[in-house]
Design an enzyme around this catalytic site. Structure first.
Site, short mmCIF file in Angstrom:
data_model
loop_
_atom_site.label_atom_id
_atom_site.label_comp_id
_atom_site.label_asym_id
_atom_site.label_seq_id
_atom_site.Cartn_x
_atom_site.Cartn_y
_atom_site.Cartn_z
N GLU A 118 0.98 -1.00 -0.05
CA GLU A 118 0.05 0.00 -0.15
C GLU A 118 0.87 1.21 -0.25
OE1 GLU A 118 -2.97 -0.15 3.08
OE2 GLU A 118 -3.96 -1.80 2.09
N HIS A 335 -11.89 10.11 6.48
CA HIS A 335 -11.55 8.75 6.93
C HIS A 335 -11.08 8.27 8.27
CE1 HIS A 335 -10.73 4.64 5.92
NE2 HIS A 335 -9.48 4.60 6.11
#
Length: 548
Positions: A118, A335
């Site tokens: 990621e 988020h």
């Protein structure tokens, strides 16, 4: 045997409860069912240096670089050093990580585990479970362990205020369908998750209204870093998170004309840190009159998308798009909150008897920008340590206030940064800001939806001093018009004040009037409530959350 009260039931809270229950009587109170928090919504994985070609030192360096100079190096070292052991402990609690292709059951060695890459990670170290349902798999296993133990779990119950006696936390007021009661406790662990519901667009569940941060602030605990809110770059235009792991597998971002645009912005392209990708998407959307950008995962093929990302695959297809053949429209959304109640890596706040873990706490690990998939790791590491720390809650002191300094006392020579904007070896000074009481209400009624809309405009991805100042002035004369606004209004005040005080751009905090990073502001600003001797002045009203 002491009584430990855990408020919230995400991963950090459940881990803390399980550890504390080895020696103590533990009660969990949670606003919804035991598994309703943000953990279950986590599609991505958990980062840990468990593979032979990785190391805690390399993971720590990646974390510090992503944190844009504000990560606490001591906290980061603890996270990355203890993380692999905690991952194996999760396996012992029943968590099954996804096997690598060709691996043979029982998959009990790290060489059998699949690994993903990621953004901002230098090696592939992300472990997944259930494909793109890592959080749900972990939460389910932890909830099962709680139910099998002697822990009391009270669902649809909510702590509305903390009880303070002689400067220490001694319990909480809890509301439930059964009524209102004072629950005595030798220690309270707040684990209520984040505050994404402050924003109009968010990946967070409805319970994420920042209650835990306000409980701590109202009782007089120090809060920190509230200006740093991470916006996830890729959320379906109609709602629903598309994990960063999809980009890690090779998906690209396209503008409305089908042109890949991230290569022009950062050499890491779609795998640049989240703040860079999210702002790039927001700016591209402005160039195309607000139209979403497109996430192109067609190169992965239908079988890979369905097998590797079953939850997202079903979510996307429910919108009528076959993402194996067509790009899918995405936008950014709030988020993750890097800020919260100031804690150490044991979860200790600045008030004796009060701990905060998970997204409710601010350990300094994430700095100005969380490294992808470090949140679940922090939850298990700090939750574990907090569960152990409450063994001596009556004798362990609170996080010491003398660590705080006035901003004017911080020497610029102490906080010089490297050319990369990261400081990898020195502590980050804590400086105290003087702020008005965020719990003092005015006369104009504001609904939760009105707060969300204005917060999205003023405290979103790209901020301006004038707009934030206007918002702060409006909030000063506001009062909550509904139950949810009781939490969101003071939270918005604190966030706006923190964002206005940081006159630079750093990590997730970007200001167009101060677009550069200022080395002299390599500090963590903290705030304590002026009227901390009167925690009863604020309460979280549970009526809208508790079923009749």
């Amino acid at each position: 045997m002491a009584h430990i009260l855990v408020i919230g039931s995400g991963m950090a809270g459940l881990v803390a409860a399980l550890r504390a229950a080895r020696r103590h009587d533990v009660t969990i109170v949670t606003k919804d069912v035991l598994t309703a928090g943000s953990t279950s919504w986590a599609q991505g994985g958990i980062a840990a240096a468990v593979f032979p070609d990785d190391s805690a030192e390399l993971h720590a360096r990646d974390t510090l670089l992503a944190g844009a100079g504000l990560s606490d190096p001591v906290a980061v070292d603890i996270l990355c050093t203890e993380g692999p052991g905690r991952v194996h402990d999760l396996v012992g609690l029943g968590v099954a990580f996804d096997p690598a292709p060709g691996a043979v059951a029982p998959f009990d060695d790290v060489s059998d585990w699949a690994r993903g890459l990621e953004a901002a990670h230098s090696v592939a170290r992300i472990l997944h479970a259930g494909g793109d349902a890592t959080g749900r798999v972990i939460e389910t296993a932890l909830a099962a362990a709680v139910r099998e133990g002697r822990i009391r779990a009270r669902e649809f119950a909510r702590a509305t205020s903390l009880n303070v006696r002689d400067g220490a936390i001694v319990g909480a007021v809890v509301e439930s369908p059964a009524g209102v009661e004072h629950v005595d406790a030798d220690a309270v662990i707040i684990a209520t998750g984040g505050n994404g519901r402050l924003y109009r667009h968010t990946t967070n569940p409805p319970v994420s209204t920042g209650d835990g941060v306000l409980l701590a602030y109202a009782a007089g605990a120090v809060v920190a870093d509230l200006e740093f809110v991470q916006f996830h770059p890729t959320v379906l235009a109609g709602g629903g998170l598309v994990s960063e792991a999809v980009r890690g597998e090779g998906a690209t971002l396209l503008d409305a004309d089908g042109r890949r645009f991230m290569l022009e912005i950062d050499p890491r392209a779609e795998l640049a840190p989240r703040d860079i990708v999210a702002r790039a998407i927001a700016r591209q959307m402005r160039l195309q009159d607000g139209q979403p950008v497109l996430l192109d995962a067609t190169m992965l093929g239908a079988s890979v998308l369905a097998e590797r990302f079953p939850t997202i695959d079903a979510l996307v297809r429910a919108t009528g798009v076959d993402w194996s053949t067509s790009p899918v429209p995405v936008t950014p959304a709030a988020h993750y909150a890097m800020g919260g109640a100031l804690t150490d890596m044991d979860g200790r706040t600045t008030i004796p008897g009060l701990f905060a873990v998970g997204e409710t706490g601010s350990t300094g690990v994430h700095g100005a920008n969380r490294l992808a998939s470090n949140s679940l790791l922090e939850a298990v590491v700090v939750g574990w340590r907090a569960g152990d720390a409450v063994d001596a809650a009556g004798s362990v002191p609170a996080l010491p206030l003398p660590a705080l300094r006035d901003a004017s006392a911080v020497s610029t020579s102490t906080i010089q940064e490297s050319a990369s904007g990261a400081q990898l070896d020195t502590p980050v000074p804590l400086v105290r800001e003087i702020a008005a009481d965020a719990l003092a209400d005015g006369t104009v009624a504001w609904s939760a939806d009105r707060i969300r809309d204005r917060a999205w405009q003023a405290l979103g991805l790209e901020r301006t001093g004038d707009e934030m100042a206007d918002f702060a002035r409006e909030l000063a004369d506001a009062r909550p018009a509904d139950d949810e606004a009781r939490s969101l209004l003071p939270l918005a005040r604190l966030t706006a004040a923190a964002a206005l005080a940081r006159t630079e751009s750093r990590g997730a905090h970007w200001r167009d009037d101060f677009p550069e990073t200022d080395p002299e502001q390599r500090v963590r600003r903290v705030v304590v409530r002026p009227a901390s001797e009167s925690p009863e002045l604020w309460r979280s009203d549970a009526r809208a959350e508790v079923p009749a």
